[in-house]
Design an enzyme around this catalytic site. Sequence first.
Site, PDB file in Angstrom:
ATOM      1  N   ASP A 133      -2.342   1.768  -3.706  1.00 23.21           N
ATOM      2  CA  ASP A 133      -3.537   1.962  -3.681  1.00 23.21           C
ATOM      3  C   ASP A 133      -4.223   0.856  -4.428  1.00 23.21           C
ATOM      4  OD1 ASP A 133      -2.617   4.474  -1.724  1.00 23.21           O
ATOM      5  OD2 ASP A 133      -3.019   5.910  -3.760  1.00 23.21           O
TER       6      ASP A 133
ATOM      7  N   HIS B 126       0.513  -1.579   0.131  1.00 23.80           N
ATOM      8  CA  HIS B 126       0.079   0.227  -0.095  1.00 23.80           C
ATOM      9  C   HIS B 126       1.367   1.346   0.457  1.00 23.80           C
ATOM     10  CE1 HIS B 126      -3.647   1.809   0.097  1.00 23.80           C
ATOM     11  NE2 HIS B 126      -4.698   0.929   1.000  1.00 23.80           N
TER      12      HIS B 126
END
Length: 454
Positions: free
Chosen positions: A431, A427
Amino acid sequence: MSCIEVMPKLGLTMTEGTLVNWHKSEGEKIEKGEILFEVETDKLTNEIEAKEGGVLRKVLVEEGETVKCLVPVAVIADENEDISELLKQAGSQNGESEKEEEEKQPKVQTPAKTAEPVKVGGRIKISPVARKLARQSGANYELITGTGPMGRIVKKDVEGYIENNRIKVSPAAAKLAKELNVDLVGIKKDGRIMKKDVLEASEVAKMTAAVSEEKAEEKVLPQQTVKEVNRGEKEVKMSGMRKVIAKRMSQSVSVSPTVTYNMSMDTSELKRLKNSFKDIFKVTYTDLLIKIVSQVLKEFPLANCSVEGDTFILKNYVNMGVAVALEDGLLVPVIKDCDIKGLKQITTEFKELAKKARENQLGPDDLTGGTFTITNLGMFGIDTFSPIINQPEVAILGVNKIVETPVVENGEIVIKPLMSLSLTADHRAIDGAYAARFLQRVKQYVEKPGLLIL
């Protein structure tokens, strides 16, 4: 010419290695370039050649020991050459080895039958080398007195026990006993134990095991501690490969904050394309996905990068790692520059790398440089899973089984072969929306593979 042999550094990431086998014994002659010992590291076993010819005068690291790279492991010199300075030099590079420590301990000649082995926390203290020798010879080390540091059982204690108990065995019989896991102590014979004695003992053990299996089945899995049918536990030491896997996967989980995204896609056209090649060359779904994902990674550079501090290192090439399952673990050989190679070349290279992996013939270069990884568990019937990222990459794609599934198409229910792909992404770089678009693009290529030629 004399020289000090060291634990080699076989790759940029290698920091230590396990010496698993000496091809020569102390006092044996060896030619320059001849195989001297084997090293296990990074899931591989590598044969190491002698730097110089001469006589193997001193072994500094025993089989089974793990030492850091460039640490001295042996001294090669002429038969009558003074090697005191070389030994001193080797000692200064590595400090005193366990073997040297053992030799400096007072020699205690306590009878084995009256002495109690030293235990720590309920465990008997014994060096890995001594434990291995005891198992190979069938000696019960619980009856052996240790003369090493803090009462530790060392190699010479086991050798003394074997000699005192008159376990005489030919080299061929000892090797066969190790392969067949035969307890030499259990072979009652006045003279020397030979191969035929080991074979007879093995047959008796097989018959006994067959009777035991009818009462209770127990399978000891590699690299695990398992409960026995009765009380107690059995310790199974990790192989070098399993230790590397454990270390890297733990590091990956601690480094990367990850999310796994799943998406199903219709493989009807992909299957049709796959079958169309069968008269030309054999291609698998994995081969096709390598080609497809390599193309998509060029469109989504963040999925093909690495993270260094607060910087993304974007790659303008795709080196695809593909997980290959082995009996005691897995390897991830890397197909270089997949984005500029055709399907046939990718298929050929992957097949060759997978074969080398199963035959333990991969080199360090075959396992490094990856920018993205694919791991396929579909053939094992897995519906979905969360693969762990292969550092320093930022994403990995898991491939699941293809399931014939009823779907609604133009108002009618039809059966489609659906496959779920599981993308685990770091992450820090990727995203949710970016990961979703990546999978959507892969899906477009899977469902319309003709796009690959545009």
